[in-house]
Design a protein around this motif. Structure first.
Motif, short mmCIF file in Angstrom:
data_model
loop_
_atom_site.label_atom_id
_atom_site.label_comp_id
_atom_site.label_asym_id
_atom_site.label_seq_id
_atom_site.Cartn_x
_atom_site.Cartn_y
_atom_site.Cartn_z
N UNK A 1 0.82 -1.21 0.00
CA UNK A 1 0.00 0.00 0.00
C UNK A 1 0.85 1.26 0.00
N UNK A 2 1.97 1.25 0.73
CA UNK A 2 2.74 2.47 0.99
C UNK A 2 3.90 2.65 0.03
N UNK A 3 3.66 2.38 -1.23
CA UNK A 3 4.72 2.56 -2.23
C UNK A 3 4.97 4.05 -2.42
N UNK A 4 6.21 4.40 -2.73
CA UNK A 4 6.57 5.79 -3.01
C UNK A 4 6.16 6.75 -1.92
N UNK A 5 6.26 6.31 -0.68
CA UNK A 5 5.74 7.12 0.43
C UNK A 5 6.60 8.35 0.68
N UNK A 6 5.93 9.46 0.96
CA UNK A 6 6.57 10.69 1.40
C UNK A 6 5.92 11.09 2.71
N UNK A 7 6.69 10.92 3.80
CA UNK A 7 6.20 11.23 5.13
C UNK A 7 6.70 12.62 5.50
N UNK A 8 5.78 13.58 5.54
CA UNK A 8 6.16 14.99 5.74
C UNK A 8 5.81 15.41 7.16
N UNK A 9 6.79 15.86 7.90
CA UNK A 9 6.61 16.32 9.28
C UNK A 9 7.36 17.63 9.50
N UNK A 10 6.87 18.42 10.44
CA UNK A 10 7.49 19.72 10.73
C UNK A 10 8.43 19.63 11.92
N UNK A 11 9.40 20.53 11.95
CA UNK A 11 10.36 20.59 13.04
C UNK A 11 10.48 22.02 13.54
N UNK A 12 11.04 22.16 14.74
CA UNK A 12 11.36 23.49 15.27
C UNK A 12 12.74 23.92 14.79
N UNK A 13 13.70 22.99 14.87
CA UNK A 13 15.08 23.30 14.50
C UNK A 13 15.74 22.06 13.92
N UNK A 14 16.75 22.28 13.07
CA UNK A 14 17.57 21.20 12.53
C UNK A 14 19.01 21.66 12.60
N UNK A 15 19.91 20.76 12.99
CA UNK A 15 21.32 21.12 13.06
C UNK A 15 21.99 20.93 11.70
N UNK A 16 23.17 21.50 11.56
CA UNK A 16 23.93 21.33 10.31
C UNK A 16 24.29 19.87 10.04
#
Length: 617
Positions: free
Chosen positions: A378-393
């Motif tokens: 069922x989950x072919x080509x899945x794109x799981x989109x989630x938000x963040x507060x911060x991301x490090x380098x």
């Protein structure tokens, strides 16, 4: 067990019946978000607050509260909206006591997810927070041996069935545990006429419930948070994400302005492909690999698999983007929450269409374990989109807490979906965030060299998107990861970030950020998307709003005033413009809405002139 639950019309009576069944030690599990049986919870709280011999432990997540009354101009704008949108909603007594610091010693409240930012200043809530992945929450609930689950339900007209509707997420797993002898609790329902009746897994025989509360006096309007306006930065992120979703794939997105922007980007790609391609070409500086670039309209369409069913999925179904069926289903969800129009749409969907939306336990949606072969297909080509507060380098993600340990929201399902993206052969995790945020008059970077708290560790780094572009980090060396993250950082902070990386030897001392990426400024994004905005394709509320026309006109004016407050020169310019420009009829409506049409005090006269100037600007 009888065929039907014992009916009650009064919350106090059902509370007494619960105590008679389980005793004075009550471990009450409430579904997260919309699914709480508010009147039952409040009645049990009142019993325990009045009788110290009763102990009440409440385990839940995402406690929904009416927004607090604000002061100043914000209060004049928001308080009437709050009263309008939440009139009749019964506030949860335990939340009010917890916030006020008056929770009795015989009552304890533990949550595993907060409404973002709402409990930062409440020590007791912070102390009792349970840190967990969404899929593991059931384990910790079972360990506390709940003896009551109280859930909001929809009643089928024939009276023999009920739907747990918005919250199959953990309730279905808890019922399975009870069936297997791993739990011993009574399921208590509260009927709500506004809750959409969802069938399939969400439909439960009446015999599953022990007690049921139903009366006109306890019926109430569902909690319906107003939509947030979509900013130009959100739209830039949404357009970037929209060019990474493969036709025939699977989509997960969340609630809020970022999710709305992504849905709007996907619709633009499908509905006006030429405009979409032109806009992304203007906006994007990166060169996506061919296997990651997806610009064509949708032919096969997408399948939805999301822990949270949000209203934008219905928009994507309406436009024919969500149309790839799996066993007669278009979408799997674990719980839902949204504006009033969303609940109305769900209630009024033709039964055949509503049957294509299946609410499932969170163990099904958020994990691959159990029926794995079916899920993988069922989950072919899945794109799981989630938000963040911060991301490090280096690609570590902070989404749920501050580095001093205080919890902003919770891990929820974010880690689950990132892990799925690595477990599925052709899936990707996409973390979205704005490159900067405001802290009073200061602009801060959300791209950091390091941060003292991590939600997603750097070894699970994948794709990160800001308004400035896409950083594909999967499989990259630390050095290349740093270079990619610098290219999507705001240019006002790039030099400092690069210096930190060089100081540790993680990137060569001679490295320079390529010239095209040294102009990552809000102005560049504004210019790139100006044509779309001028053509009305980037509406702040692309999928409707509960704000009135006057309130919609006030929103940008108040935002302009807030921005101008950081600069005496800009503030003075607005003030002078307001003094020199006569108010139009529409302006007078805005002034009246803010109780500034006939200002008397010096502060009100100042506010009125500033608002007139902002409306004209």
């Amino acid at each position: 067990m009888s065929d039907a639950p014992i009916p009650f019309a009064e919350p106090d009576a059902i509370a007494d019946a619960i105590i008679a069944k389980v005793g004075k030690k009550i471990v009450l599990a409430l579904p997260l978000g919309l699914g709480k049986a508010n009147h039952i919870a409040n009645a049990l709280f009142a019993r325990a607050a009045a009788d110290p011999s009763i102990t009440l432990q409440i385990i839940t997540a995402l406690t929904l509260e009416k927004p607090h009354a604000a002061k100043g101009l914000e209060g004049r704008f928001m308080n009437p909206i709050v009263e309008r949108l939440f009139e009749g909603y019964p506030e949860l007594a335990y939340a009010k006591a917890l916030r006020a610091g008056t929770l009795p010693p015989n009552i304890e409240v533990s949550e595993f997810f907060f409404v973002a930012g709402r409990w930062l200043g409440v020590p007791k809530a912070q102390q009792n927070y349970i840190s967990t992945n969404y899929t593991h929450a059931q384990r910790y609930i079972l360990a506390r041996r709940p003896n009551v689950i109280a859930q909001l339900v929809a009643r089928h007209p024939d009276g023999t069935r009920y739907s747990i509707s918005s919250n199959t997420d953990l309730t279905l797993d808890m019922l399975a545990a009870r069936e297997a002898g791993k739990a011993d609790f009574i399921l208590v329902g509260e009927v709500n006429s506004e809750l959409p009746y969802i069938g399939d897994d969400a439909e439960i025989p009446a015999s599953t419930f022990s007690l049921m509360l139903e009366s006109a006096a306890t019926d109430f309007p569902l909690f319906a948070p107003p939509k947030e306006p979509v900013s130009i930065q959100d739209y830039a992120v949404g357009l970037h994400v929209a060019r990474m979703v493969p036709d025939g794939g699977t989509l997960q997105i969340g609630i809020g302005s970022m999710g709305d922007a992504i849905a709007r980007g996907l619709i633009l790609r499908d509905d006006d492909n030429e405009t979409f391609r032109a806009a992304t070409q203007q906006l994007a500086l990166d060169g996506l690999p061919e296997d990651q670039s997806h610009l064509a309209p949708f032919d096969k369409g997408l399948f939805g698999s999301s822990e949270m069913l949000v209203d934008t999925f219905l928009e994507l179904m309406d436009t024919g983007i969500i149309k790839r069926e799996v066993d007669g289903t278009l979408l799997h969800g674990g719980f839902f929450l949204g504006p009033r129009s969303f609940y109305k749409r769900l209630r009024e969907l033709p039964e055949a269409e509503r049957a294509k939306i299946r609410m499932k336990p969170i163990s099904y949606v958020n994990e691959l374990y159990g029926d794995e072969e079916t899920k993988r297909k069922a989950r072919v080509g899945a794109r799981f989109v989630n938000s963040a507060m911060m991301v490090t380098l280096l690609g570590a993600v902070a989404s749920d807490a501050l580095e001093d340990g205080r919890v902003v929201s919770g891990v929820g399902g974010q880690y689950n979906f990132v892990a799925q993206a690595f477990a599925l052969e052709d899936a990707r995790s996409i973390i979205t965030l704005r490159a900067t945020r405001q802290n009073g008059a200061r602009t801060l970077s959300n791209i950091r060299w390091s941060y003292g708290h991590t939600t997603i560790p750097r070894h699970l780094r994948d794709i990160v998107v800001t308004e400035y572009g896409i950083a594909d980090l999967r499989g990259k060396s630390d050095r290349d990861c740093i270079a990619a993250m610098l290219e999507i950082a705001d240019s006002r902070f790039q030099a400092e970030l690069l210096a930190s990386a060089k100081k540790t030897g993680k990137i060569e001392a001679s490295y320079e950020i390529p010239a095209p990426f040294r102009n990552n400024t809000p102005r560049r994004v504004e210019i790139a998307l100006a044509a779309l905005r001028d053509d009305g394709l980037l509406d702040p509320f692309p999928f409707g709003t509960d704000f009135t026309e006057t309130e919609l006109r006030l929103l940008p004016a108040l935002q302009l005033m807030q921005t101008a407050a950081k600069s005496p020169a800009k503030l003075g310019s607005l003030f002078l413009r307001g003094l020199s420009t006569p108010a139009s009829a529409a302006d007078r409506e805005c002034l009246a809405r803010m109780a500034l049409e006939n200002p008397r005090s010096l502060s009100d006269r100042l506010y009125a002139s500033l608002l007139r100037g902002a409306l004209r600007a």
